[in-house]
Write a protein that holds these residues in place. Sequence first.
Motif, mmCIF file in Angstrom:
data_model
loop_
_atom_site.group_PDB
_atom_site.id
_atom_site.type_symbol
_atom_site.label_atom_id
_atom_site.label_comp_id
_atom_site.label_asym_id
_atom_site.label_seq_id
_atom_site.Cartn_x
_atom_site.Cartn_y
_atom_site.Cartn_z
ATOM 1 N N PRO A 1 -72.093 33.423 -4.005
ATOM 2 C CA PRO A 1 -72.056 34.136 -5.280
ATOM 3 C C PRO A 1 -71.385 33.301 -6.369
ATOM 4 N N VAL A 2 -71.771 33.560 -7.597
ATOM 5 C CA VAL A 2 -71.130 32.976 -8.773
ATOM 6 C C VAL A 2 -70.058 33.964 -9.193
ATOM 7 N N THR A 3 -68.814 33.507 -9.287
ATOM 8 C CA THR A 3 -67.730 34.412 -9.679
ATOM 9 C C THR A 3 -66.923 33.812 -10.821
ATOM 10 N N SER A 4 -66.361 34.679 -11.627
ATOM 11 C CA SER A 4 -65.438 34.251 -12.677
ATOM 12 C C SER A 4 -64.463 35.397 -12.948
ATOM 13 N N THR A 5 -63.244 35.043 -13.309
ATOM 14 C CA THR A 5 -62.196 36.020 -13.579
ATOM 15 C C THR A 5 -61.917 36.037 -15.080
ATOM 16 N N HIS A 6 -61.746 37.247 -15.620
ATOM 17 C CA HIS A 6 -61.547 37.429 -17.062
ATOM 18 C C HIS A 6 -60.403 38.401 -17.288
ATOM 19 N N MET A 7 -59.620 38.157 -18.319
ATOM 20 C CA MET A 7 -58.450 38.988 -18.592
ATOM 21 C C MET A 7 -58.801 40.343 -19.203
ATOM 22 N N ALA A 8 -59.998 40.477 -19.758
ATOM 23 C CA ALA A 8 -60.419 41.752 -20.355
ATOM 24 C C ALA A 8 -61.854 42.047 -19.958
ATOM 25 N N ARG A 9 -62.193 43.319 -19.891
ATOM 26 C CA ARG A 9 -63.554 43.728 -19.527
ATOM 27 C C ARG A 9 -64.574 43.155 -20.506
ATOM 28 N N GLY A 10 -64.246 43.133 -21.771
ATOM 29 C CA GLY A 10 -65.149 42.587 -22.778
ATOM 30 C C GLY A 10 -65.469 41.123 -22.541
ATOM 31 N N ASP A 11 -64.492 40.366 -22.049
ATOM 32 C CA ASP A 11 -64.720 38.954 -21.736
ATOM 33 C C ASP A 11 -65.683 38.802 -20.559
ATOM 34 N N MET B 1 -55.106 44.249 -16.546
ATOM 35 C CA MET B 1 -55.542 43.770 -15.264
ATOM 36 C C MET B 1 -56.780 42.894 -15.437
ATOM 37 N N PRO B 2 -56.903 41.867 -14.628
ATOM 38 C CA PRO B 2 -58.075 40.986 -14.712
ATOM 39 C C PRO B 2 -59.334 41.667 -14.165
ATOM 40 N N PHE B 3 -60.465 41.141 -14.585
ATOM 41 C CA PHE B 3 -61.764 41.626 -14.125
ATOM 42 C C PHE B 3 -62.515 40.473 -13.480
ATOM 43 N N LEU B 4 -63.173 40.761 -12.368
ATOM 44 C CA LEU B 4 -63.934 39.764 -11.628
ATOM 45 C C LEU B 4 -65.422 40.034 -11.832
ATOM 46 N N LEU B 5 -66.136 39.033 -12.355
ATOM 47 C CA LEU B 5 -67.587 39.095 -12.489
ATOM 48 C C LEU B 5 -68.185 38.364 -11.300
ATOM 49 N N THR B 6 -69.052 39.043 -10.559
ATOM 50 C CA THR B 6 -69.714 38.447 -9.406
ATOM 51 C C THR B 6 -71.216 38.605 -9.566
ATOM 52 N N ILE B 7 -71.928 37.491 -9.465
ATOM 53 C CA ILE B 7 -73.395 37.490 -9.510
ATOM 54 C C ILE B 7 -73.847 36.876 -8.198
ATOM 55 N N ARG B 8 -74.680 37.618 -7.463
ATOM 56 C CA ARG B 8 -75.134 37.121 -6.159
ATOM 57 C C ARG B 8 -76.605 37.457 -5.971
ATOM 58 N N GLU B 9 -77.207 36.745 -5.030
ATOM 59 C CA GLU B 9 -78.590 37.031 -4.680
ATOM 60 C C GLU B 9 -78.645 38.353 -3.930
ATOM 61 N N ARG B 10 -79.723 39.090 -4.140
ATOM 62 C CA ARG B 10 -79.921 40.341 -3.404
ATOM 63 C C ARG B 10 -80.242 40.026 -1.951
ATOM 64 N N ASN B 11 -79.807 40.885 -1.075
ATOM 65 C CA ASN B 11 -80.074 40.748 0.362
ATOM 66 C C ASN B 11 -79.526 39.423 0.878
ATOM 67 N N ASP B 12 -80.257 38.734 1.713
ATOM 68 C CA ASP B 12 -79.812 37.450 2.261
ATOM 69 C C ASP B 12 -80.097 36.344 1.257
ATOM 70 N N SER B 13 -79.194 35.381 1.185
ATOM 71 C CA SER B 13 -79.384 34.260 0.279
ATOM 72 C C SER B 13 -80.492 33.359 0.806
ATOM 73 N N TRP B 14 -81.583 33.273 0.072
ATOM 74 C CA TRP B 14 -82.695 32.421 0.484
ATOM 75 C C TRP B 14 -82.437 30.965 0.141
ATOM 76 N N SER B 15 -81.531 30.701 -0.782
ATOM 77 C CA SER B 15 -81.269 29.315 -1.186
ATOM 78 C C SER B 15 -79.984 28.769 -0.584
ATOM 79 N N GLY B 16 -79.230 29.625 0.093
ATOM 80 C CA GLY B 16 -77.973 29.181 0.666
ATOM 81 C C GLY B 16 -76.821 29.146 -0.330
ATOM 82 N N ARG B 17 -77.055 29.642 -1.529
ATOM 83 C CA ARG B 17 -76.001 29.674 -2.544
ATOM 84 C C ARG B 17 -75.045 30.818 -2.286
#
Length: 75
Positions: A19-29, A1-17
């Motif tokens: 989340p950064v997301t990427s999908t990987h076929m293995a947890r190690g990736d 099963m694929p794994f989704l990596l999500t990196i986001r700002e805590r609380n409200d986005s102060w910069s308007g960005r």
Amino acid sequence: MPFLLTIRERNDSWSGRGPVTSTHMARGDADTALLDYVRGNWDAEVGTEQPDDHDTMIREYFDEVLETYEITETA
């Protein structure tokens, strides 16, 4: 099963960005992509010497910055 990596700002986005997301076929990736993200941003965000231990580096980075991450298994 694929794994989704999500990196986001805590609380409200102060910069308007969204989340950064990427999908990987293995947890190690997904773990490698997270480490690459931290390494790439370390100097600008933390500014100290990078720890040799990867787990310590990731923990210290996210303790310092106003971001959070999660790796989830997707269906």
